[in-house]
Structure formats: C-alpha cells, structure tokens
Design a protein around this motif. Structure first.
Motif, PDB file in Angstrom:
ATOM      1  N   SER A   1      -9.974  -0.015   2.698  1.00 34.20           N
ATOM      2  CA  SER A   1     -11.164   0.783   2.331  1.00 34.20           C
ATOM      3  C   SER A   1     -10.764   2.025   1.539  1.00 34.20           C
ATOM      4  O   SER A   1     -11.298   3.115   1.749  1.00 34.20           O
ATOM      5  N   GLU A   2      -9.819   1.858   0.610  1.00 37.03           N
ATOM      6  CA  GLU A   2      -9.357   2.960  -0.222  1.00 37.03           C
ATOM      7  C   GLU A   2      -9.552   2.599  -1.690  1.00 37.03           C
ATOM      8  O   GLU A   2      -9.676   1.428  -2.045  1.00 37.03           O
ATOM      9  N   THR A   3      -9.570   3.641  -2.541  1.00 34.95           N
ATOM     10  CA  THR A   3      -9.658   3.424  -3.983  1.00 34.95           C
ATOM     11  C   THR A   3      -8.569   4.214  -4.688  1.00 34.95           C
ATOM     12  O   THR A   3      -8.078   5.231  -4.160  1.00 34.95           O
ATOM     13  N   PHE A   4      -8.209   3.755  -5.860  1.00 35.85           N
ATOM     14  CA  PHE A   4      -7.188   4.452  -6.633  1.00 35.85           C
ATOM     15  C   PHE A   4      -7.637   5.872  -6.957  1.00 35.85           C
ATOM     16  O   PHE A   4      -6.879   6.830  -6.827  1.00 35.85           O
ATOM     17  N   GLY A   5      -8.897   6.021  -7.390  1.00 37.02           N
ATOM     18  CA  GLY A   5      -9.394   7.338  -7.773  1.00 37.02           C
ATOM     19  C   GLY A   5      -9.350   8.343  -6.632  1.00 37.02           C
ATOM     20  O   GLY A   5      -8.949   9.504  -6.825  1.00 37.02           O
TER      21      GLY A   5
ATOM     22  N   ARG B   1       0.832  -1.200   0.000  1.00 38.48           N
ATOM     23  CA  ARG B   1       0.000   0.000   0.000  1.00 38.48           C
ATOM     24  C   ARG B   1       0.868   1.252   0.000  1.00 38.48           C
ATOM     25  O   ARG B   1       0.608   2.218  -0.724  1.00 38.48           O
TER      26      ARG B   1
ATOM     27  N   LEU C   1      -5.539  -1.864  -2.017  1.00 40.21           N
ATOM     28  CA  LEU C   1      -6.159  -0.622  -1.553  1.00 40.21           C
ATOM     29  C   LEU C   1      -7.516  -0.882  -0.895  1.00 40.21           C
ATOM     30  O   LEU C   1      -7.853  -0.257   0.112  1.00 40.21           O
ATOM     31  N   SER C   2      -8.271  -1.819  -1.433  1.00 39.18           N
ATOM     32  CA  SER C   2      -9.590  -2.093  -0.865  1.00 39.18           C
ATOM     33  C   SER C   2      -9.486  -2.701   0.530  1.00 39.18           C
ATOM     34  O   SER C   2     -10.401  -2.564   1.334  1.00 39.18           O
TER      35      SER C   2
ATOM     36  N   ALA D   1      -4.674   3.409 -13.034  1.00 37.31           N
ATOM     37  CA  ALA D   1      -4.232   2.418 -12.056  1.00 37.31           C
ATOM     38  C   ALA D   1      -3.298   1.404 -12.706  1.00 37.31           C
ATOM     39  O   ALA D   1      -2.342   0.922 -12.084  1.00 37.31           O
TER      40      ALA D   1
ATOM     41  N   HIS E   1      -5.747  -2.900  -6.830  1.00 44.93           N
ATOM     42  CA  HIS E   1      -7.073  -2.580  -6.296  1.00 44.93           C
ATOM     43  C   HIS E   1      -7.380  -3.393  -5.036  1.00 44.93           C
ATOM     44  O   HIS E   1      -8.004  -2.881  -4.100  1.00 44.93           O
ATOM     45  N   ARG E   2      -6.909  -4.647  -5.004  1.00 44.23           N
ATOM     46  CA  ARG E   2      -7.144  -5.488  -3.834  1.00 44.23           C
ATOM     47  C   ARG E   2      -6.394  -4.962  -2.619  1.00 44.23           C
ATOM     48  O   ARG E   2      -6.921  -4.951  -1.501  1.00 44.23           O
TER      49      ARG E   2
END
Length: 321
Positions: free
Chosen positions: A257-261, A217, A253-254, A235, A250-251
C-alpha cells in the motif's frame, strides 16, 4: 562402504522396562539422543514406545513411534540445551504442530522444519510414527540462505519435491550406516537440495515469495533515499538502477500500500528536516535547503513540511532546540 569408526546405531524400546518407569525413561532417552522437550502423556502406565537414532555424518536420523503424547519445546528446554540445530520432521501419521502462535495439522508424509532455538508444541496420536533428521545449521544454510522462511510451515509431502523429500527421509531412516553406499557429505547435500526445492512448493513458495518481495521493497526504498535529492527523479530511473521494470517497481510498492511519489516525498522531507535543525546549514536560505533536498518549488516545499511536521520550514529552524 564400511568403517570400524562408524558410531553405533542407538535402539531403545519400552518392552523390558518396568511399567512405572517407561515414560520417565523415554523422556530421558529423547533428551540424551535427540532434543530436550517437556512431554506429557495421559496414560503413563500404559505408555509404550520405540526409538532408533542413527549417526550420519553431520546429520542424525531418528525414528520414534508409540503411544499418544504431547510435547513442548519451552524456553527452559532451550536454555538447558546445547548447540542449535534444525530438525526436519516427517510424520507417517496425522499430527498437530504449533509454532509462533500458529497451529497446523500435518497429514501423513507432510514435513515441517523446526528450529531448536524456537518454542513449539506437538500433539501425536496413539500409534504415531515420526522420522526426524537433525541438521547442523551450516549444512542447511549451504543450500537455504534463510531457513526461517519455512520454519514452522507445512511442507506438503504428497506431491512435487515435497514427496521426493519425504521419501528420501524415509530412506535415510532405513539406511544401514555401517555400509554407506555414498559418503555422508553427499547425502547431506542431497537433503539440503531437496529441502530447497520443496521450499518452492505450496506454503514454502508463498513464504519465499513474501521474503523476496520484502527484499525488493527494501532495495527500492534504499535507492530512493540515496537519490531523493535529484531534481526530477522518476520511478523509471530507480527501477533501472536496481535492474527491474517500472511496472515491477510499482507492483512491489503497491503490495505494501505504498507509492513511489509518497516514498520520494518522505525521503526528501527527511533530508530537509535534518538540514533545518542542523546549525551546519544556517548559512543557507530556506529555498536553498528545499532545493538541495530535491524540492523544485519553494511553496510545495513549505506545504509539505507543514503537513509532515506541523510547522513551515522557517519555524522548524527557529524552534529546533
């Protein structure tokens, strides 16, 4: 192999000690030969124990057993102690251990790694027997770059590499240090390798996975910050930069509880804010600052800054003082 220079094995028990001196002498023997702890016993007059401490290169191997007791490594004990060490403790009986406000029950053969610069507490039952290997930090870090990942965690000693490690510690306790079958350095490496392998089992695996996810992360966020001003950054581009798949990105970050955007928008907003409050960029228009920060659309730039900082870009610039 044998050597006249091999330090003697220290052996001590309470058999010949007057009853009213046994407990106090035990506390002193532990302090001198292993570690300084604050110890309590409900029956000091009936207290019995035995101790053996063997030198093994940069390791020290101890075996202690006897009457029930409670011990705590306090801040005062730490301040009064010498060099830092890690203690790998394997119990031959069930016992309780507390570290970092977490209490764990350790079964016979389970192990726990202790950092002598951290506070901890233990509760040992009557008839207990614990084996402890004192390890110099540089010996352990040769094999485990971040021992803190498993400090105070239960390492199961009934299966997998934990079982091999528990058996190895038991063998070290019974080793005749005056007739070493191998150089001490080889045994040190063997111990370090087994600790590392055991850290991949059970709780150790979970802790290491969490640490790896945190490291990943951090790399993702740092890469986003470095490239956030690129218009059209995706991404997939960040994932390629750090050698992972977009799905893995993406996994990772999720999991937090985060997103790339959202992270990209935060990074671009931070860049724009720093430019808006700096006189160095006063010659640039608001649109120029937004574009340089990575915003392709001026209205989107304005809405984002208002949402994050409570004011549109022009007002942020005017009220920067």
């Amino acid at each position: 192999m044998s050597s006249d220079l091999t330090p003697p094995v220290f052996r001590w028990n309470t058999d010949d000690i007057p009853v009213h001196h046994r407990f106090d002498q035990y506390v002193e023997m532990v302090r001198k030969n292993l570690i300084s702890v604050t110890t309590r016993c409900s029956d000091t007059r009936g207290f019995k124990t035995d101790m053996q401490v063997s030198p093994l290169g940069r390791l020290r191997v101890a075996s202690i057993g006897g009457s029930a007791k409670q011990s705590a490594r306090t801040r005062q004990n730490i301040k009064a102690s010498g060099d830092r060490a890690f203690h790998l403790v394997a119990g031959l009986t069930n016992w309780d251990f507390e570290c970092r406000d977490q209490r764990i029950k350790l079964n016979a053969t389970d192990l726990v790694l202790i950092d002598t610069e951290r506070e901890y507490a233990s509760r040992l039952p009557d008839g207990f027997r614990n084996h402890t290997v004192s390890i110099a930090p540089d010996v352990l870090r040769k094999w485990l770059s971040d021992p803190d990942r498993i400090v105070g965690k239960r390492l199961r000693g009934d299966k997998g590499w934990g079982h091999v490690l528990s058996t190895f510690v038991d063998q070290l306790v019974h080793l005749d240090v005056t007739r070493m079958p191998l150089p001490a350095s080889v045994l040190e490496d063997q111990l370090g390798a087994l600790i590392t392998l055991s850290a991949t089992d059970g709780v150790g695996r979970s802790e290491m996975r969490k640490s790896t996810q945190a490291d990943l992360r951090g790399r993702i966020i740092e890469s986003i910050r470095q490239r956030c001003t690129d218009i059209g950054l995706t991404a997939a581009q960040i994932a390629a930069d750090i050698g992972i798949s977009p799905r893995t990105l993406h996994r990772a970050l999720s999991a937090g509880s985060e997103t790339f955007g959202a992270l990209l928008l935060t990074a671009r907003s931070d860049v724009a804010y720093r430019m808006l409050i700096s006189p160095q960029f006063d010659t640039l228009t608001i649109a120029d600052i937004g574009f340089r920060a990575g915003f392709a659309d001026e209205s989107h730039f304005s809405r984002t800054m208002r949402a994050r900082y409570g004011h549109p870009p022009a007002q942020l610039r005017r009220t920067r003082s």
